[in-house]
Design a protein around this motif. Structure first.
Motif, PDB file in Angstrom:
ATOM      1  N   ALA A 122      28.877  99.059   3.107  1.00  0.00           N
ATOM      2  CA  ALA A 122      27.092  99.863   2.983  1.00  0.00           C
ATOM      3  C   ALA A 122      26.185  99.212   4.423  1.00  0.00           C
ATOM      4  O   ALA A 122      25.572  99.623   5.218  1.00  0.00           O
ATOM      5  CB  ALA A 122      26.861 100.277   1.603  1.00  0.00           C
ATOM      6  N   THR A 179      24.249 112.455   3.441  1.00  0.00           N
ATOM      7  CA  THR A 179      23.281 111.633   2.593  1.00  0.00           C
ATOM      8  C   THR A 179      23.979 110.884   1.497  1.00  0.00           C
ATOM      9  O   THR A 179      23.675 109.652   1.102  1.00  0.00           O
ATOM     10  CB  THR A 179      22.466 112.696   1.784  1.00  0.00           C
ATOM     11  OG1 THR A 179      22.841 113.268   0.277  1.00  0.00           O
ATOM     12  CG2 THR A 179      21.517 113.383   2.154  1.00  0.00           C
ATOM     13  N   TRP A 180      25.410 111.276   0.989  1.00  0.00           N
ATOM     14  CA  TRP A 180      26.285 110.485   0.150  1.00  0.00           C
ATOM     15  C   TRP A 180      27.104 109.388   1.264  1.00  0.00           C
ATOM     16  O   TRP A 180      27.773 108.298   0.405  1.00  0.00           O
ATOM     17  CB  TRP A 180      27.065 111.624  -0.448  1.00  0.00           C
ATOM     18  CG  TRP A 180      28.057 112.282   0.536  1.00  0.00           C
ATOM     19  CD1 TRP A 180      27.760 112.852   0.944  1.00  0.00           C
ATOM     20  CD2 TRP A 180      29.083 112.048   0.545  1.00  0.00           C
ATOM     21  NE1 TRP A 180      29.145 114.023   1.383  1.00  0.00           N
ATOM     22  CE2 TRP A 180      29.474 113.599   1.723  1.00  0.00           C
ATOM     23  CE3 TRP A 180      30.006 111.308   1.124  1.00  0.00           C
ATOM     24  CZ2 TRP A 180      30.483 113.284   2.524  1.00  0.00           C
ATOM     25  CZ3 TRP A 180      31.378 110.893   2.435  1.00  0.00           C
ATOM     26  CH2 TRP A 180      31.283 112.016   2.919  1.00  0.00           C
ATOM     27  N   GLU A 225      26.342 105.851   2.758  1.00  0.00           N
ATOM     28  CA  GLU A 225      25.873 105.507   2.058  1.00  0.00           C
ATOM     29  C   GLU A 225      26.417 104.611   0.629  1.00  0.00           C
ATOM     30  O   GLU A 225      26.983 103.733   1.041  1.00  0.00           O
ATOM     31  CB  GLU A 225      24.593 104.710   1.989  1.00  0.00           C
ATOM     32  CG  GLU A 225      24.078 103.165   2.027  1.00  0.00           C
ATOM     33  CD  GLU A 225      22.719 102.948   2.234  1.00  0.00           C
ATOM     34  OE1 GLU A 225      22.113 101.614   1.709  1.00  0.00           O
ATOM     35  OE2 GLU A 225      22.093 103.859   3.091  1.00  0.00           O
ATOM     36  N   PRO A 226      26.587 105.247   0.117  1.00  0.00           N
ATOM     37  CA  PRO A 226      26.552 105.802  -1.690  1.00  0.00           C
ATOM     38  C   PRO A 226      28.316 105.194  -1.540  1.00  0.00           C
ATOM     39  O   PRO A 226      28.967 104.784  -2.548  1.00  0.00           O
ATOM     40  CB  PRO A 226      26.109 106.802  -2.437  1.00  0.00           C
ATOM     41  CG  PRO A 226      25.157 107.096  -1.502  1.00  0.00           C
ATOM     42  CD  PRO A 226      25.224 106.637  -0.610  1.00  0.00           C
ATOM     43  N   ALA A 227      28.508 106.399  -0.785  1.00  0.00           N
ATOM     44  CA  ALA A 227      30.493 106.464  -0.953  1.00  0.00           C
ATOM     45  C   ALA A 227      31.021 104.758  -0.045  1.00  0.00           C
ATOM     46  O   ALA A 227      31.935 104.242  -0.912  1.00  0.00           O
ATOM     47  CB  ALA A 227      30.890 107.474   0.443  1.00  0.00           C
ATOM     48  N   TYR A 267      29.671 101.728  -0.951  1.00  0.00           N
ATOM     49  CA  TYR A 267      29.315 101.071  -1.618  1.00  0.00           C
ATOM     50  C   TYR A 267      30.439 101.417  -2.761  1.00  0.00           C
ATOM     51  O   TYR A 267      30.765 100.281  -3.377  1.00  0.00           O
ATOM     52  CB  TYR A 267      28.131 101.029  -2.267  1.00  0.00           C
ATOM     53  CG  TYR A 267      26.859 100.496  -2.113  1.00  0.00           C
ATOM     54  CD1 TYR A 267      26.578  98.949  -1.822  1.00  0.00           C
ATOM     55  CD2 TYR A 267      25.843 101.064  -1.450  1.00  0.00           C
ATOM     56  CE1 TYR A 267      25.795  98.467  -1.195  1.00  0.00           C
ATOM     57  CE2 TYR A 267      24.671 100.169  -0.691  1.00  0.00           C
ATOM     58  CZ  TYR A 267      24.388  98.711  -0.631  1.00  0.00           C
ATOM     59  OH  TYR A 267      23.930  98.055  -0.104  1.00  0.00           O
ATOM     60  N   ALA A 268      30.826 102.852  -2.775  1.00  0.00           N
ATOM     61  CA  ALA A 268      32.078 103.337  -3.996  1.00  0.00           C
ATOM     62  C   ALA A 268      32.983 101.984  -3.278  1.00  0.00           C
ATOM     63  O   ALA A 268      34.274 101.726  -3.695  1.00  0.00           O
ATOM     64  CB  ALA A 268      32.468 104.359  -3.873  1.00  0.00           C
TER      65      ALA A 268
END
Length: 241
Positions: A179, A200-201, A203-205, A207-208
């Motif tokens: 991330a 947009t997803w 950075e969350p990806a 982290y996942a």
């Protein structure tokens, strides 16, 4: 509560967890076959505990060994269940093979983290040299630092005695490095800036992915943290019967 009673309870909890798992994967099988399997497990656990007591090994170490053996044995247990249901013999995953695959996976994770840190360091250096940026973003500093730690952690994987420390370090760095590298590229690459703004997803990806990597590394650290002689001695006693 005394320390001795706490350690005894640690062994009891580990044994109960192993027996609970045996009840789960023998559900639906012939009751006689299931009972024989559970008796075999009880006997094996009893022999391991008896040997450890004679050898003066702490109860906590025994508890860790029991839990690690249960986790390592899950593929073999599932293969055994499949054989009981279908009558077809399948290749069993031996402990050394599982350990080797786990080492390869963690080693690959370590190399990937080192590569991410090196890539961000190279991009940062290039950006400073050509004048695209005049400062070092905190996310880039963090990514480079995590990549450096990952390099040390990967080196620790080469020796069995330090392997669990390497896996544990890679779990910590893995949570953040992907991330943070995405955030670094926001400042260091115009192309990455467009991609990040459009996806947009991303950075969350990242982290996942980091949390998934951490789970794998923590599982490896738990397995490699146990004393090597506990499992080998218990297995030798079982084979000598």
């Amino acid at each position: 509560m005394t320390g001795a009673s706490t350690e005894n309870r640690a062994v009891e909890r580990a044994v109960r967890a192993t027996l609970h798992w045996s009840l789960r994967y023998t559900t639906g099988l012939d009751p006689v076959v299931a009972a024989d399997r559970q008796h075999e497990i009880l006997s094996d656990l009893h022999e391991q505990a008896a040997w450890a007591s004679e050898a003066g090994i702490s109860e906590r170490a025994v508890a860790r060994s029991i839990r690690a053996r249960m986790l390592r044995g899950i593929p073999a247990d599932l293969s055994w269940r499949r054989t009981q249901l279908t009558g077809e013999e399948r290749a069993m995953w031996s402990a050394p093979r599982v350990d080797g695959l786990l080492l390869a996976a963690v080693m690959l994770i370590g190399i990937a983290q080192v590569a991410v840190g090196a890539f961000i360091a190279a991009r940062q250096t290039r950006a400073l040299l050509i004048g695209d940026i005049t400062f070092i973003p905190s996310s880039a500093e963090i990514t480079i630092a995590l990549g450096s730690i990952a390099l040390v952690a990967t080196a620790l994987l080469w020796h069995r005695s330090t392997r669990h420390w390497g896996a544990a370090l890679l779990a910590v760095t893995g949570v953040l490095i992907f991330a943070q590298s995405v955030e670094s590229l926001y400042y260091l690459s115009a192309t990455a800036l467009l991609v990040i703004n459009g996806v947009t997803w991303l950075e969350p990806a990242a982290y996942a992915i980091g949390f998934g990597v951490a789970i794998v590394c923590l599982a490896a650290a738990a397995q490699w943290a146990k004393p090597v002689h506990l499992t080998s001695a218990a297995t030798a006693r079982k084979e000598a019967r």
